[in-house]
Each structure stands twice: as structure tokens, then as C-alpha cells.
Write an enzyme that holds these catalytic residues in place. Sequence first.
Site, PDB file in Angstrom:
ATOM      1  N   ARG A 104      -4.120  11.096  -5.466  1.00  0.00           N
ATOM      2  CA  ARG A 104      -4.037  10.038  -5.796  1.00  0.00           C
ATOM      3  C   ARG A 104      -5.053   9.255  -5.945  1.00  0.00           C
ATOM      4  O   ARG A 104      -5.250   9.139  -4.281  1.00  0.00           O
ATOM      5  CB  ARG A 104      -2.264   9.281  -5.464  1.00  0.00           C
ATOM      6  N   THR A 108      -5.253   2.792  -7.774  1.00  0.00           N
ATOM      7  CA  THR A 108      -4.310   3.014  -9.057  1.00  0.00           C
ATOM      8  C   THR A 108      -3.169   4.240  -8.507  1.00  0.00           C
ATOM      9  O   THR A 108      -2.105   3.538  -9.175  1.00  0.00           O
ATOM     10  CB  THR A 108      -4.578   3.072 -10.096  1.00  0.00           C
ATOM     11  N   ASP A 200       3.216  10.285   5.484  1.00  0.00           N
ATOM     12  CA  ASP A 200       2.490  10.822   4.634  1.00  0.00           C
ATOM     13  C   ASP A 200       2.619  12.341   5.217  1.00  0.00           C
ATOM     14  O   ASP A 200       2.547  12.788   5.842  1.00  0.00           O
ATOM     15  CB  ASP A 200       1.166  10.259   4.544  1.00  0.00           C
TER      16      ASP A 200
HETATM   17  C1  PRP Z   1       1.858  13.261  -1.749  1.00  0.00           C
HETATM   18  C2  PRP Z   1       3.323  14.438  -1.651  1.00  0.00           C
HETATM   19  C3  PRP Z   1       2.779  14.007  -3.582  1.00  0.00           C
HETATM   20  C4  PRP Z   1       2.855  13.165  -4.019  1.00  0.00           C
HETATM   21  C5  PRP Z   1       3.828  11.964  -4.010  1.00  0.00           C
HETATM   22  O1  PRP Z   1       0.558  13.508  -2.013  1.00  0.00           O
HETATM   23  O2  PRP Z   1       2.785  15.436  -1.029  1.00  0.00           O
HETATM   24  O3  PRP Z   1       2.199  14.720  -3.914  1.00  0.00           O
HETATM   25  O4  PRP Z   1       1.900  12.390  -2.514  1.00  0.00           O
HETATM   26  O5  PRP Z   1       3.884  10.879  -5.298  1.00  0.00           O
HETATM   27  P1  PRP Z   1       3.747   9.935  -6.481  1.00  0.00           P
HETATM   28  O6  PRP Z   1       5.219  10.700  -6.832  1.00  0.00           O
HETATM   29  O7  PRP Z   1       3.907   8.791  -6.639  1.00  0.00           O
HETATM   30  O8  PRP Z   1       2.662  10.880  -6.741  1.00  0.00           O
HETATM   31  P2  PRP Z   1      -0.942  12.814  -1.800  1.00  0.00           P
HETATM   32  O9  PRP Z   1      -1.540  12.004  -2.904  1.00  0.00           O
HETATM   33  O10 PRP Z   1      -0.152  11.925  -0.659  1.00  0.00           O
HETATM   34  O11 PRP Z   1      -1.558  13.940  -1.439  1.00  0.00           O
HETATM   35  P3  PRP Z   1      -1.480  15.263  -0.479  1.00  0.00           P
HETATM   36  O12 PRP Z   1      -0.859  16.331  -0.651  1.00  0.00           O
HETATM   37  O13 PRP Z   1      -3.165  15.973  -0.512  1.00  0.00           O
HETATM   38  O14 PRP Z   1      -1.562  14.570   0.902  1.00  0.00           O
HETATM   39  N1  URA Z   2       3.812  10.904  -0.514  1.00  0.00           N
HETATM   40  C1  URA Z   2       4.160  10.922   0.934  1.00  0.00           C
HETATM   41  O1  URA Z   2       3.326  11.906   1.524  1.00  0.00           O
HETATM   42  N2  URA Z   2       4.886  10.093   1.752  1.00  0.00           N
HETATM   43  C2  URA Z   2       5.305   8.692   0.755  1.00  0.00           C
HETATM   44  O2  URA Z   2       5.892   8.345   1.103  1.00  0.00           O
HETATM   45  C3  URA Z   2       4.921   8.795  -0.559  1.00  0.00           C
HETATM   46  C4  URA Z   2       4.048   9.754  -1.148  1.00  0.00           C
END
Ligand code: PRP
Ligand code: URA
Length: 209
Positions: A104, A108, A200
Site C-alpha cells: 500500500r 494514498t 499491523d
Molecule cells: C495489510 C494486510 C492487507 C492490507 C489491508 O498489508 O495484510 O493486505 O494491509 O489493507 P487494505 O484493505 O486497506 O488494503 P500491508 O499493505 O500492510 O502489507 P504487508 O502484508 O506487506 O505487511
Molecule cells: N493492515 C494491517 O495490517 N492492519 C490493519 O489494521 C489495516 C491494514
Amino acid sequence: MGKVYVFDHPLIQHKLTYIRDKNTGTKEFRELVDEVATLMAFEITRELPTEEIEIKTPVTTAKTQVLSGKKMAIVPILRAGIGMVEGVLKLIPAAKVGHIGLYRDPETLKPIEYYAKLPADVEERDFIIVDPMLATGGSAIEAINSLKKRGAKSIKFMCLIAAPEGVKAIHDEHPEIDIYIAALDEKLDDHGYIVPGLGDAGDRLFGTK
Ligand code: PRP
Ligand code: URA
């Protein structure tokens, strides 16, 4: 319209409590996510088709049920989705595993695809996308787009914790998708984190910060 299933099984809810707890360390967090993924896989496979075969028990012959060979695939959204794969494979060991890498954009919050590798026979498979968190829904929507773009016809989405905003966002874009959740939380905060959530998921699974 796709359905939303919230698994309120006591074992799932008990384990989820310790997953949420900020004092739970990486090792235990990982084990619990794995266990909940297995329990959720048990529920999610409830509708799998079976067929009758005849076998011989030590006592007599019997007509009994076996799975009728559905082709399945599990697709974790990288990174955190990886934590749920082994748990699901315990119950569906013949499933193939695809991967979709999304991060992400911190400004944004929009997801950007950096990796995608799926089984070759995409059109014939039933896909289960796994990710512990459904927050804004951006990552899930992008993962579903990615599967559809490559020809997937049957897609389910499974996560541990979802915000209502994320559930709505998926169904606004992809109304037919069934969503499987261990807990439907209250809301998102201003940073796109689920409240009360678990923090997270990727950092807690892999011990990063
Ligand atoms: C987290 C989670 C999802 C996403 C959810 O991943 O594992 O993939 O956020 O958020 P959203 O519904 O707002 O898109 P993150 O982007 O933190 O990446 P990671 O798994 O590499 O830690
Ligand atoms: N991604 C995470 O890992 N935790 C949250 O609460 C939202 C997005």
C-alpha cells in the site's frame, strides 16, 4: 449478491483474542494465525461437492461419500497472507498456491501490484484469496482484479479481521464475491487501521517494524 460469513465458533473467537493481544509475541501470533486459518478452512469447505462410492468395510460393503475432485487454489496476498497458507493446506493439501504481491502506498493507501504468479489452469480452479486483514478493501479488490484479469471464474475472500468499510468496498466492486471473516470489527481509524483490530498483521507475523 455475495454473502458475508462471520465465523463465531468459540475456538476461533478464543484464538482471535490472543491474536489481537499486543502482548502476544511473534511465535505465538504465527501459530495462532495458522490454527485459525485451519479452523476457517473447515468452515469454508462445508459446501464442497461430494460423490458416492462403494467401499468394503471390515463388516460389509457401504455406499459412502468422497470429495468429488474440485480443483482449488489458495492465493495469499503478500506478505501477511502467507501466514494463513499452511493452515488452509492442512485441510486442502491438494490445493495449488498462487501468490499476489501488493503493497500500500503509504500516502494514498492505494495498493500497487508488484508480483503475481498463479496456477496455469486458472479458469478451472476455485480460488480462495487469504489475507489476515480487510481494511479499506483496496488490497482485496486489487487481488480480485488480478485474478479476474487472468481468467479466474470462482473466487472467495477469507480474512481474520474485517472492517465494515472493506466489506462494502469489495461488494461495491465485486458484488458476487463471498467473504469469510473471523471477526467483523467496528471501523477504520484515520490511518486505515482496523479498530480494535490487531495492529499491523505483516509486522506481527514476521517480527518486522
Ligand atoms: C495489510 C494486510 C492487507 C492490507 C489491508 O498489508 O495484510 O493486505 O494491509 O489493507 P487494505 O484493505 O486497506 O488494503 P500491508 O499493505 O500492510 O502489507 P504487508 O502484508 O506487506 O505487511
Ligand atoms: N493492515 C494491517 O495490517 N492492519 C490493519 O489494521 C489495516 C491494514
